[in-house]
Design a protein around this motif. Structure first.
Motif, PDB file in Angstrom:
ATOM      1  N   SER A   1       0.678  -1.227   0.027  1.00 20.28           N
ATOM      2  CA  SER A   1       0.012   0.158   0.000  1.00 20.28           C
ATOM      3  C   SER A   1       0.788   1.310   0.067  1.00 20.28           C
ATOM      4  O   SER A   1       0.558   2.046  -0.874  1.00 20.28           O
ATOM      5  N   PRO A   2       1.839   1.373   0.932  1.00 17.54           N
ATOM      6  CA  PRO A   2       2.493   2.658   1.001  1.00 17.54           C
ATOM      7  C   PRO A   2       3.392   2.660  -0.292  1.00 17.54           C
ATOM      8  O   PRO A   2       3.644   3.964  -0.733  1.00 17.54           O
ATOM      9  N   GLU A   3       3.928   1.782  -1.193  1.00 11.38           N
ATOM     10  CA  GLU A   3       4.817   1.781  -1.986  1.00 11.38           C
ATOM     11  C   GLU A   3       4.262   1.664  -3.408  1.00 11.38           C
ATOM     12  O   GLU A   3       4.973   2.111  -4.448  1.00 11.38           O
ATOM     13  N   ILE A   4       3.029   1.091  -3.516  1.00 11.78           N
ATOM     14  CA  ILE A   4       2.263   0.851  -4.780  1.00 11.78           C
ATOM     15  C   ILE A   4       1.044   1.341  -4.925  1.00 11.78           C
ATOM     16  O   ILE A   4       0.625   2.091  -5.470  1.00 11.78           O
ATOM     17  N   HIS A   5       0.114   0.742  -4.072  1.00 13.86           N
ATOM     18  CA  HIS A   5      -1.313   1.104  -4.176  1.00 13.86           C
ATOM     19  C   HIS A   5      -1.619   2.534  -4.010  1.00 13.86           C
ATOM     20  O   HIS A   5      -2.359   3.333  -4.777  1.00 13.86           O
ATOM     21  N   TYR A   6      -1.241   3.184  -2.810  1.00  9.78           N
ATOM     22  CA  TYR A   6      -1.403   4.666  -2.337  1.00  9.78           C
ATOM     23  C   TYR A   6      -0.803   5.544  -3.490  1.00  9.78           C
ATOM     24  O   TYR A   6      -1.526   6.555  -4.157  1.00  9.78           O
ATOM     25  N   PRO A   7       0.529   5.335  -3.905  1.00 10.53           N
ATOM     26  CA  PRO A   7       1.006   6.633  -4.923  1.00 10.53           C
ATOM     27  C   PRO A   7       0.501   6.388  -6.069  1.00 10.53           C
ATOM     28  O   PRO A   7       0.295   7.231  -6.936  1.00 10.53           O
ATOM     29  N   SER A   8       0.048   4.947  -6.778  1.00 11.87           N
ATOM     30  CA  SER A   8      -0.711   5.094  -7.857  1.00 11.87           C
ATOM     31  C   SER A   8      -1.938   5.440  -8.002  1.00 11.87           C
ATOM     32  O   SER A   8      -2.312   6.075  -8.892  1.00 11.87           O
ATOM     33  N   PHE A   9      -2.661   5.497  -6.820  1.00 14.66           N
ATOM     34  CA  PHE A   9      -3.948   5.932  -6.646  1.00 14.66           C
ATOM     35  C   PHE A   9      -3.798   7.484  -6.605  1.00 14.66           C
ATOM     36  O   PHE A   9      -4.586   8.077  -7.431  1.00 14.66           O
ATOM     37  N   LEU A  10      -2.937   8.088  -6.080  1.00 17.22           N
ATOM     38  CA  LEU A  10      -2.921   9.517  -5.944  1.00 17.22           C
ATOM     39  C   LEU A  10      -2.520   9.849  -7.655  1.00 17.22           C
ATOM     40  O   LEU A  10      -3.023  11.120  -7.792  1.00 17.22           O
TER      41      LEU A  10
ATOM     42  N   LEU B   1       3.828  -3.321 -12.294  1.00 18.53           N
ATOM     43  CA  LEU B   1       5.037  -3.821 -13.078  1.00 18.53           C
ATOM     44  C   LEU B   1       6.422  -3.219 -13.043  1.00 18.53           C
ATOM     45  O   LEU B   1       7.613  -4.071 -13.154  1.00 18.53           O
ATOM     46  N   SER B   2       6.466  -2.119 -12.456  1.00 19.20           N
ATOM     47  CA  SER B   2       7.815  -1.176 -12.333  1.00 19.20           C
ATOM     48  C   SER B   2       8.643  -1.205 -11.054  1.00 19.20           C
ATOM     49  O   SER B   2       9.559  -0.804 -10.636  1.00 19.20           O
ATOM     50  N   HIS B   3       7.582  -1.555  -9.987  1.00 18.62           N
ATOM     51  CA  HIS B   3       8.218  -1.623  -8.536  1.00 18.62           C
ATOM     52  C   HIS B   3       8.171  -2.880  -7.929  1.00 18.62           C
ATOM     53  O   HIS B   3       6.827  -3.378  -8.102  1.00 18.62           O
ATOM     54  N   THR B   4       9.067  -3.161  -7.025  1.00 16.76           N
ATOM     55  CA  THR B   4       8.816  -4.514  -6.120  1.00 16.76           C
ATOM     56  C   THR B   4       8.726  -3.737  -4.885  1.00 16.76           C
ATOM     57  O   THR B   4       9.791  -3.315  -4.181  1.00 16.76           O
ATOM     58  N   PRO B   5       7.901  -3.795  -4.088  1.00 19.56           N
ATOM     59  CA  PRO B   5       7.835  -3.216  -2.720  1.00 19.56           C
ATOM     60  C   PRO B   5       8.806  -3.897  -1.633  1.00 19.56           C
ATOM     61  O   PRO B   5       9.149  -5.088  -1.784  1.00 19.56           O
TER      62      PRO B   5
ATOM     63  N   GLU C   1      12.431 -12.083  -6.177  1.00 23.27           N
ATOM     64  CA  GLU C   1      13.346 -10.972  -6.033  1.00 23.27           C
ATOM     65  C   GLU C   1      13.782 -10.620  -4.468  1.00 23.27           C
ATOM     66  O   GLU C   1      14.827 -10.515  -4.196  1.00 23.27           O
ATOM     67  N   LEU C   2      12.497 -11.092  -3.663  1.00 22.75           N
ATOM     68  CA  LEU C   2      12.808 -10.544  -2.156  1.00 22.75           C
ATOM     69  C   LEU C   2      13.637 -11.963  -1.450  1.00 22.75           C
ATOM     70  O   LEU C   2      14.136 -11.711  -0.651  1.00 22.75           O
ATOM     71  N   PHE C   3      12.892 -12.990  -1.772  1.00 22.63           N
ATOM     72  CA  PHE C   3      13.178 -14.231  -0.939  1.00 22.63           C
ATOM     73  C   PHE C   3      14.023 -15.524  -1.641  1.00 22.63           C
ATOM     74  O   PHE C   3      14.581 -16.064  -0.939  1.00 22.63           O
ATOM     75  N   GLY C   4      14.272 -15.212  -2.950  1.00 18.46           N
ATOM     76  CA  GLY C   4      14.725 -16.254  -3.734  1.00 18.46           C
ATOM     77  C   GLY C   4      14.284 -17.637  -3.826  1.00 18.46           C
ATOM     78  O   GLY C   4      15.048 -18.753  -3.958  1.00 18.46           O
ATOM     79  N   PHE C   5      12.887 -17.749  -3.724  1.00 17.00           N
ATOM     80  CA  PHE C   5      12.306 -19.105  -3.681  1.00 17.00           C
ATOM     81  C   PHE C   5      10.775 -18.845  -4.190  1.00 17.00           C
ATOM     82  O   PHE C   5      10.221 -17.638  -4.078  1.00 17.00           O
ATOM     83  N   LEU C   6      10.099 -19.870  -4.394  1.00 20.98           N
ATOM     84  CA  LEU C   6       8.794 -19.577  -4.853  1.00 20.98           C
ATOM     85  C   LEU C   6       8.054 -20.267  -3.829  1.00 20.98           C
ATOM     86  O   LEU C   6       8.214 -21.452  -3.323  1.00 20.98           O
ATOM     87  N   PRO C   7       6.576 -19.951  -3.405  1.00 22.01           N
ATOM     88  CA  PRO C   7       5.682 -20.396  -2.598  1.00 22.01           C
ATOM     89  C   PRO C   7       5.418 -21.952  -2.874  1.00 22.01           C
ATOM     90  O   PRO C   7       5.320 -22.256  -4.096  1.00 22.01           O
ATOM     91  N   ASP C   8       5.048 -22.772  -2.272  1.00 18.75           N
ATOM     92  CA  ASP C   8       4.510 -24.073  -2.429  1.00 18.75           C
ATOM     93  C   ASP C   8       3.281 -24.001  -3.297  1.00 18.75           C
ATOM     94  O   ASP C   8       2.794 -24.741  -4.003  1.00 18.75           O
TER      95      ASP C   8
END
Length: 223
Positions: free
Chosen positions: A18-27, A81-85, A122-129
């Motif tokens: 929300s602070p890094e993607i949803h809110y700034p894109s909304f504004l 697509l351009s930001h990884t929070p 990108e953040l953790f180096g694995f995929l969820p099960d």
């Protein structure tokens, strides 16, 4: 009992969406579509996102028409697509330790699978099960019980062997319907706006990721 599976919400539970993607894109969208709303504060935005929900907020409160909704979605998509929070502090170590001990990681989110996969790589180096995202048909998305029921089926788990972690009520309601213990993500950026309403719906409540990590180690927490 220590959980064998973590069923994790994604946005504002594991990553700071929300602070890094949803809110700034909304504004950015509001500066184009509803300039009088472009100064909305973060907590007000979160409150509307939770009740009546983002789609109803856009279509009913702000009365965006179909063309305006396409503009809003295009701007939001550009941000996703351009930001990884950033992940919340402590999650990388928590997930690595939980997996090393043989635990399963399941993501149950209203984000899309491809976004969740990119963030985890990108953040953790694995995929969820397992991932249950927005690409699922509506009856298979939370708060419907399918994601947890399928998780139990695939991994042959009892409800008490899963811990559902979420910052909002749809995930907590899904857990309650399935008899699965839940934890409120009190570290979320959504907490100041909606925490008092959401927290009572969870089995446990943790104010920091460190508290969740300690619970996963000893199985004891604040109910």
């Amino acid at each position: 009992m220590r959980p064998r599976c973590l069923a994790l919400d994604h946005d504002d539970t594991v990553v700071q969406s929300s602070p890094e993607i949803h809110y700034p894109s909304f504004l950015e969208a509001m500066r184009i579509l509803r300039p009088e709303r472009a100064g909305m504060g973060f907590d007000e935005f979160i409150s509307y996102s939770c009740a009546p929900g983002m789609h109803a907020f856009l279509t009913e409160v702000l009365a965006l028409d179909a063309q305006e909704m396409r503009v809003e979605q295009e701007i939001w998509r550009k941000y996703t697509l351009s930001h990884t929070p950033d992940a919340y502090d402590g999650f990388a170590a928590l997930l690595a330790r939980f997996r090393a001990q043989g635990g399963y990681i399941c993501v149950i989110s209203h984000s899309e699978r491809e976004i969740i996969e990119r963030h985890y790589r990108e953040l953790f180096g694995f995929l969820p099960d397992l991932i249950f995202g927005w690409e699922q048909p509506e009856h298979r998305r939370k708060p419907n019980p399918y994601p947890l029921e399928e998780t139990m089926r695939v991994f042959e788990l009892r409800p008490e062997e899963i811990l559902l972690v979420d910052d909002l009520t749809p995930g907590l309601a899904m857990a309650a319907a399935c008899g699965v213990p839940s934890a409120y993500a009190g570290w979320s950026h959504t907490a100041p706006a909606v925490g008092a309403r959401v927290r009572p719906h969870a089995t446990y409540a943790f104010d920091t990721v460190a508290e969740l990590a300690a619970f996963l180690e000893d199985g004891e927490g604040e109910e």
